[in-house]
Design a protein around this motif. Structure first.
Motif, PDB file in Angstrom:
ATOM      1  N   GLY A   1      20.262 -23.416  -6.298  1.00 23.58           N
ATOM      2  CA  GLY A   1      20.921 -24.852  -6.602  1.00 23.58           C
ATOM      3  C   GLY A   1      21.738 -24.897  -7.589  1.00 23.58           C
TER       4      GLY A   1
ATOM      5  N   ASP B   1      15.763 -27.628  -6.257  1.00 25.93           N
ATOM      6  CA  ASP B   1      16.967 -28.141  -7.005  1.00 25.93           C
ATOM      7  C   ASP B   1      17.271 -27.069  -7.955  1.00 25.93           C
TER       8      ASP B   1
ATOM      9  N   SER C   1      17.569 -28.171 -14.719  1.00 29.74           N
ATOM     10  CA  SER C   1      17.830 -29.548 -14.429  1.00 29.74           C
ATOM     11  C   SER C   1      16.568 -30.252 -15.038  1.00 29.74           C
TER      12      SER C   1
ATOM     13  N   ARG D   1      10.165 -28.997  -4.486  1.00 31.34           N
ATOM     14  CA  ARG D   1      11.270 -29.845  -4.732  1.00 31.34           C
ATOM     15  C   ARG D   1      11.872 -29.141  -6.001  1.00 31.34           C
TER      16      ARG D   1
END
Length: 252
Positions: A6, A35, A10, A31
């Motif tokens: 990804g 990401d 983040s 998830r």
């Protein structure tokens, strides 16, 4: 085999249904990995929690260390060692031994790389000076999280200078909220081992091209033995004479 990469680390916000402050459930862990961010994951006793990501820099950033530092490749997927077959300087018997040491003994393993052989790009973050660092624990309760990500990078769940987290409270205190934690209890009531079992980072072994084994770093697997040599004796007895044949000295 391609890494599901990804955009890099983040902020860890909006993880859906968590199990407490700073924690996520398996869907939230998936998830986070999708990401490109890091997540703290449990292992069965006597191993500690680990930090994992599809992006190696995310693992190092979560741990508070230089982004380019080497990390282990999490060889949890059945096809990972097969994909590395041409890159490892091991014969078929030693490649099979490496697989057993990773999956059954649950050690971290340094394996030699074949000079001038083609290596997949995703091996580079786990490679230094002609060796690759592999971690292979495949804990069944964690498979629903891992199986979507055949290429993962991993390191012990500790911030620089601190011991690895043995349980979720320690992991949350060190990593949350920037890096979410998946607790073991929702996956397995006893967290993969007896309640209160002491935990430690994995023992790291070095497997040489000629079959010699060295203890590179002591850890959870060898600490029950009176000396490092006794643990290597156990490995030889359990996995055959090629597990450690040759006179090579142990390295610290």
């Amino acid at each position: 085999m391609n890494a599901d990469t990804g955009p890099g680390p983040s902020p860890s916000t909006g993880f859906g249904t968590g199990t407490g402050t700073g924690t996520v459930d398996p869907d939230g862990a998936r998830r986070t990995l999708r990401d490109g961010a890091a997540v703290v994951l449990p292992n069965p006793a006597p191993l500690t929690y680990v930090v994992a990501a599809t992006v190696p820099q995310a693992v190092n950033t979560a741990k508070g260390r230089p982004a380019g530092q080497a990390v282990a490749l999490w060889a949890h997927h059945p096809d990972t060692l097969a994909a590395l077959d041409g890159a490892l300087d091991l014969d078929p018997g030693l490649t099979a031994l490496a697989g057993r040491l990773l999956a059954v003994e649950r050690v971290t393993l340094l394996v030699p790389l074949r000079p001038d052989a083609h290596r997949p790009d995703w091996l580079s973050p786990a490679s230094r000076d002609g060796w690759a660092l592999l971690f292979g624990t495949r804990w069944e309760p964690l498979r629903p999280v891992l199986d979507d990500f055949p290429v993962l990078y991993v390191s012990s769940a500790n911030r620089t200078g601190r011991p690895p987290a043995a349980g979720p409270a320690e992991a949350v205190a060190m990593f949350a909220p920037a890096t979410p934690v998946l607790p073991a209890v929702p996956l397995a009531p006893a967290g993969g081992g007896p309640a209160g079992a002491p935990r430690a980072a994995t023992t790291t072994l070095r497997l040489h091209t000629d079959g010699r084994l060295e203890l590179h770093r002591p850890g959870a697997q060898d600490r029950a033995f009176p000396a490092p040599e006794r643990y290597l004796d156990h490995v030889r007895e359990a996995y055959g004479p090629r597990a450690g044949e040759g006179p090579g000295p142990l390295s610290g």
